[in-house]
Structures are given as structure tokens and as C-alpha cells.
Scaffold this active site. Sequence first.
Site, PDB file in Angstrom:
ATOM      1  CG  HIS A 125      -0.200  -0.276   2.511  1.00 43.44           C
ATOM      2  ND1 HIS A 125      -0.159  -1.530   3.076  1.00 43.44           N
ATOM      3  CD2 HIS A 125       0.528   0.521   3.330  1.00 43.44           C
ATOM      4  CE1 HIS A 125       0.554  -1.493   4.191  1.00 43.44           C
ATOM      5  NE2 HIS A 125       0.985  -0.263   4.364  1.00 43.44           N
ATOM      6  NE  ARG A 204       9.563  -5.620   8.585  1.00 47.81           N
ATOM      7  CZ  ARG A 204       8.388  -5.036   8.718  1.00 47.81           C
ATOM      8  NH1 ARG A 204       7.995  -4.095   7.874  1.00 47.81           N
ATOM      9  NH2 ARG A 204       7.573  -5.371   9.702  1.00 47.81           N
ATOM     10  CG  ASP A 206       4.810  -3.375   6.154  1.00 49.68           C
ATOM     11  OD1 ASP A 206       5.004  -3.604   7.355  1.00 49.68           O
ATOM     12  OD2 ASP A 206       3.760  -2.868   5.710  1.00 49.68           O
ATOM     13  CD  GLU A 236       4.979  -7.060   9.361  1.00 49.15           C
ATOM     14  OE1 GLU A 236       4.476  -6.690  10.438  1.00 49.15           O
ATOM     15  OE2 GLU A 236       4.668  -6.558   8.264  1.00 49.15           O
ATOM     16  CG  HIS A 318       7.905  -1.345  14.284  1.00 45.82           C
ATOM     17  ND1 HIS A 318       8.578  -2.418  13.736  1.00 45.82           N
ATOM     18  CD2 HIS A 318       6.924  -1.043  13.393  1.00 45.82           C
ATOM     19  CE1 HIS A 318       8.041  -2.742  12.585  1.00 45.82           C
ATOM     20  NE2 HIS A 318       7.023  -1.932  12.346  1.00 45.82           N
ATOM     21  CG  ASP A 319       4.431  -3.806  14.025  1.00 38.80           C
ATOM     22  OD1 ASP A 319       3.902  -2.677  14.050  1.00 38.80           O
ATOM     23  OD2 ASP A 319       4.904  -4.308  12.993  1.00 38.80           O
ATOM     24  CG  ASP A 363       1.554   2.317  17.422  1.00 37.87           C
ATOM     25  OD1 ASP A 363       2.126   3.348  17.763  1.00 37.87           O
ATOM     26  OD2 ASP A 363       0.966   2.174  16.332  1.00 37.87           O
ATOM     27  NE  ARG A 367       5.345   1.907  16.584  1.00 36.10           N
ATOM     28  CZ  ARG A 367       4.561   1.817  15.523  1.00 36.10           C
ATOM     29  NH1 ARG A 367       4.170   2.926  14.910  1.00 36.10           N
ATOM     30  NH2 ARG A 367       4.155   0.644  15.070  1.00 36.10           N
TER      31      ARG A 367
END
Length: 479
Positions: A125, A204, A206, A236, A318-319, A363, A367
Site C-alpha cells: 500500500h 525487510r 512489510d 514480515e 515496533h509492533d 503503539d 516507540r
Amino acid sequence: MTPGWVKDAVFYQIFPDRFRIGQGPAGHPAPVQSAFEAWDAPPTLRGFKGGNLWGVIEKLDYIKEQGFNALYFCPVFASTANHRYHTSDYFQVDPILGGHEALKHLLERAHAHGIRVILDGVFNHTGRAFFAFQHLLENGEQSPYRDWYHVKGFPLNPYGKNPNYEAWWGNPELPKLRVETPEVREYLLFVAEHWVRFGADGWRLDVPNEIPDPEFWRAFRRRVKGANPEAYLVGEIWEEADAWLQGDIFDGVMNYPLARAVLGFVGGEALDRELAARSGLGRVEPLQALAFSHRLEDLFGRYPWTAVLAQMNLLTSHDTPRLLSLLRGDVARARLALGLLFLLPGNPTVYYGEEVGMEGGPDPENRGGMVWEEGRWREELREAVRRMARLRRAHPELRTAPYRRVYAQDRHLAFARGPYLAVVNASDRPFRQDLPLHGVFPRGGEALDLLSGARAQLQGGRLLGPELPPFALALWQEV
């Protein structure tokens, strides 16, 4: 072919906006510095803190000293989001990060330090500011880019709750690309090739499972490896990844199944399972030693060995919530989990700040701005990461040898990696190291714990060593 350097990699994941504000020249157009959030203020969904690539360059000595020799960056391309997964321009390094000049200088300096650099590719996207979506927004059905997206009706409704086009998880900010359109396909493949030729050491990828077209990913591999055969491709994928790791798509994946296993074993009753479930980690079950080993054996046995050694093994990202928060502040358990990460087959990957004990929930709490005041560091965690990285670097078979279970009972585990025996005490009580060796070492002699310096006797096919403290590990080598 899997790149030769990957089996030796120790990755450090950096969220660029939150790592460090460096003093290099500003990108153009330059941001207004006073508009950034305070570094130590709680992070917000929309706010920017102003971290940039110049800041990473300033801390390359810290990164190398800590034992990391590879960097994985969250996206660095122009975007309207602080995390930059809303891509506006795939050919423009975000000016807030320092622009092209900063990335070029970072790649040069990192490579001079012997550090590889992996970029994050978001190809499922775009953001709404991407040129093709803007063209479609302005021109509707008459736009020559109408087949770049999955449009259900005109005019587009990009700011309502129910977009009339396919979007990532229904989020109107993230219109989904129509990758089956030849022009979109070629554009993305060109982007992938371009940045590898620029100097990046790989990608990497996504949410690659949301582009369910293996031929696209095979073409992606051919283009990237054609530009640099030593480029690393990691996807991922949150679950088991058999179809992705047969040698024709990715070299490795982000190994979240291993993360769940380690957290379940080390965390036990202390693990905040509700917090884990609020992220992509989902359900994390408490595990005894034997069940933990069975999970590992399944993971190591289901892929080609070259793919096992190329896995991006991680505990957090980060997730996910941060490690100390998942473990309810238990530093001893966090130290053990990080230690295990370096002793299992695959590439240890540490999310920035975990080595100094940063905390944070889902999140955006996970972060926060990197803590640089040494007085706030959990020094026992930082030293554990440094020590384990040194050991892994000094003993090649810790990077390449298979995993073999030797002993598993209750919360105590022993496993071999080549000529080394790791003993793990994941309980809250001391554990006397009196273990069958099953041929790992000779029946007589001595062994040295490479972590503590302690010695053990090898008698009658058993290891007879000292008590192992709670939530600790030993690494034995015959002497």
C-alpha cells in the site's frame, strides 16, 4: 543463494524518528525544529520527535561497541507519518531524516564500520500523498493511474470512515496497490533494485502475505539479487512461513513464533499475557522446558537449514510491547530472554532501547525516544547483550551448529550447539547443574562456563557443576 554474511549478523532495529537527533545538515524542505515533540515526552500517534539518520551516524560507535553488525531500519522514505509506513515517495529519503545525503553518508560510514544496512519496503500500500493516488483523486476515472489501485467507485472518499477503495485493514490513509497491474509491478521492482544499487544491503518486506502472488515475490528476488547477490531479503510473516522459505522468495522471516516460545518459557507466570494479546504477538502460552524445546525443534526442522540460519530472531519490535513491559519489569527474566536469543540458531535481533531497559506498551508507547542518559540505563541488560554478542562472534559454531536437546524438565533446559552445552534455569530458585550429557562431552575431565568462569566436572557421562541462580544460563565448553 542466502548471503554468506547473514549467518554472522546481529541485528539492531532502529525506528528513525525516535533514535537520535543528529547535527548534520537538514534535508530540504527543512522541518521547523520547534514543532517537534519533546524527546522524553510520551510518544503520540501523530507527533514527530525529529530523530534523523545523522543521529544514527553519530552513534555508530555505540552500535558497534554493543556488538551489532547489522541495522534494520523502519522506513526512511518520504511519508506523512512518523513511522513512515504511509509512503509518499519511494525515491525520496524523507527530508526530516536528512534526505538522500544523510542516507548516502550513513551507508558509507556503516559499511566502513563493518555494519550492514537493511531498509524497510512497504509495497502492499501507499500513503494518500503518493503521486498516483493524488492523480486519481484529482482526475477520477480519467486518470491513467486508475488501475494502480482497487477502486470501487468515484469520486474517491479518502477521508471518510468507509473508503470506496481497498485499503490496508480498511484504513483510508493506506490505499492498497494493485500489484497485478504490470506498470505497478515494474515500478515496485525498479524501486527494489534502485536502493540496493544505491548501497542498501537488502530489504525487510512489510506485510508480504497481503500480496498473495508468489510470482511477484520471485521476480522481486531475481531483481534484487541481480543487483547484489549478497542482498538479504526478510519478510514480515507472523506465523510459520514454510511457503516463503524454500529458496525462491525470502532468505528469512521475522521469527515471531520463536519470540512467543521464548517469552512463554522465560516469562512463565510473570508474563503480561493480556498486554501481549493486544499486539500481533497474540496468545502467548506459558511453557515448561520440554514444551519449549518441542516448539524450537519444530521451527528448526520445518525449514531448510540455510533458512534457519537466516531467520531474523527477535523478542520484540515496533509492533509489540517492549520486553520489560511484557515481563512486568522483571530484569532477570529480560536478561535471560536476551541471552537465549543469542544462543539459538538464527540471527539475534534487538529492538532499539531493549538493551538499556526501555519500557512501553502497545503503539505508540513502544516507540519512545531512545534513552541516552547512562544513569537511566539498566546496565545489567546492556552488559548481557554485549557479552553474548562477543561470545557469538568469538565462537563460530554458536552461529552455525544445530540445536540438540540434552535435558528438559520443569523449567530447566540444556541443549547443545556443536561443542557447547547451554544450561538454562528459567525458575525462581537455584538449580544444581547435575545433568546427563548424552555424549556432548567426554566421560571425564572438566568444563568451563564461558559466562561466569565457573568450572564443572565431567564424570560418568554427567555434568557436575555449581548451582545456577534463578533466571540465569551457563554456557559450558570442555577444557
